[in-house]
Design a protein around this motif. Sequence first.
Motif, PDB file in Angstrom:
ATOM      1  N   SER A  18       0.835  -1.196   0.000  1.00 37.78           N
ATOM      2  CA  SER A  18       0.000   0.000   0.000  1.00 37.78           C
ATOM      3  C   SER A  18       0.872   1.248   0.000  1.00 37.78           C
TER       4      SER A  18
ATOM      5  N   TRP B 101      -8.866   0.346   2.169  1.00 43.03           N
ATOM      6  CA  TRP B 101      -8.597   0.866   0.829  1.00 43.03           C
ATOM      7  C   TRP B 101      -9.864   1.496   0.286  1.00 43.03           C
TER       8      TRP B 101
ATOM      9  N   ALA C 264      -4.880   9.031   7.219  1.00 46.75           N
ATOM     10  CA  ALA C 264      -3.662   8.225   7.344  1.00 46.75           C
ATOM     11  C   ALA C 264      -2.519   9.006   7.975  1.00 46.75           C
TER      12      ALA C 264
ATOM     13  N   ARG D 246      -4.538  -2.957   6.120  1.00 43.99           N
ATOM     14  CA  ARG D 246      -5.680  -2.558   5.309  1.00 43.99           C
ATOM     15  C   ARG D 246      -6.944  -3.221   5.849  1.00 43.99           C
TER      16      ARG D 246
ATOM     17  N   ASP E 223       3.794   5.553   2.772  1.00 43.40           N
ATOM     18  CA  ASP E 223       4.054   6.975   3.015  1.00 43.40           C
ATOM     19  C   ASP E 223       3.862   7.325   4.486  1.00 43.40           C
TER      20      ASP E 223
ATOM     21  N   ILE F 204      -0.143   4.274   0.358  1.00 44.01           N
ATOM     22  CA  ILE F 204      -0.594   5.170   1.433  1.00 44.01           C
ATOM     23  C   ILE F 204       0.016   4.765   2.769  1.00 44.01           C
TER      24      ILE F 204
ATOM     25  N   GLU G  73      -8.481   6.559   4.788  1.00 48.56           N
ATOM     26  CA  GLU G  73      -7.289   6.982   4.055  1.00 48.56           C
ATOM     27  C   GLU G  73      -7.037   8.476   4.224  1.00 48.56           C
ATOM     28  N   THR G  74      -8.097   9.260   4.328  1.00 51.28           N
ATOM     29  CA  THR G  74      -7.929  10.707   4.489  1.00 51.28           C
ATOM     30  C   THR G  74      -7.323  11.053   5.848  1.00 51.28           C
TER      31      THR G  74
END
Length: 198
Positions: A34, A123, A152, A102, A39, A36, A149-150
């Motif tokens: 992943s 995801w 993370a 995830r 990072d 995301i 995800e927003t």
Amino acid sequence: LDIDRTRDRTTARAALGVPQDRFLVAVIGGSLGSGILNDAVVEVIDAARHDNQLAIHHVLGNRFIESATAALDGSDGLLYQRVGFEPRMPLLLAAADLLVGRGGAGTVHEVAATGVPAILVPWAGAAEDHQTENVAWLSEHGAAVLLSETRAGELPATIQRLRIDHVTRRALGERAFELGEVHRSGALAQLVESVALA
């Protein structure tokens, strides 16, 4: 299903090369990895580079192993291990103090079956947002922390909060293990068989 996190912890850590006294975070982005999560792990490392009580075992995904190498290199206290793919998942699930992953069915099953405390980042591109639904089954029962995800970027702070808060972390694992009884008992297989034979 054979994992006993209390019984197997010491042996699993020895096999993975993780000292017994380190707080181990396992980061798993699924079979493909992943971007995301990778990072977000860079931020975790930046915040914890000098922490000699922390270990991170990071499963990047083979497609990310080359491109992520430079960004993830170097720490002077943190124990950081990275692999493209991890075939020793039972060891990692037994050894980890906290899992970051995830929201696929396999990950949710592993969290529930083993009772590993978890932060799960579904995801967003999954069909019909089914990964969020998967994780919601755990999070709504107090059995995992759901981060969209927003959100993370909140991963470093969330890891640190759960690392310090032993009570909450232990409760996440215990509740997940309770929910996992449906996996360990064979009840799902029995239900399928009963329908098939009806």
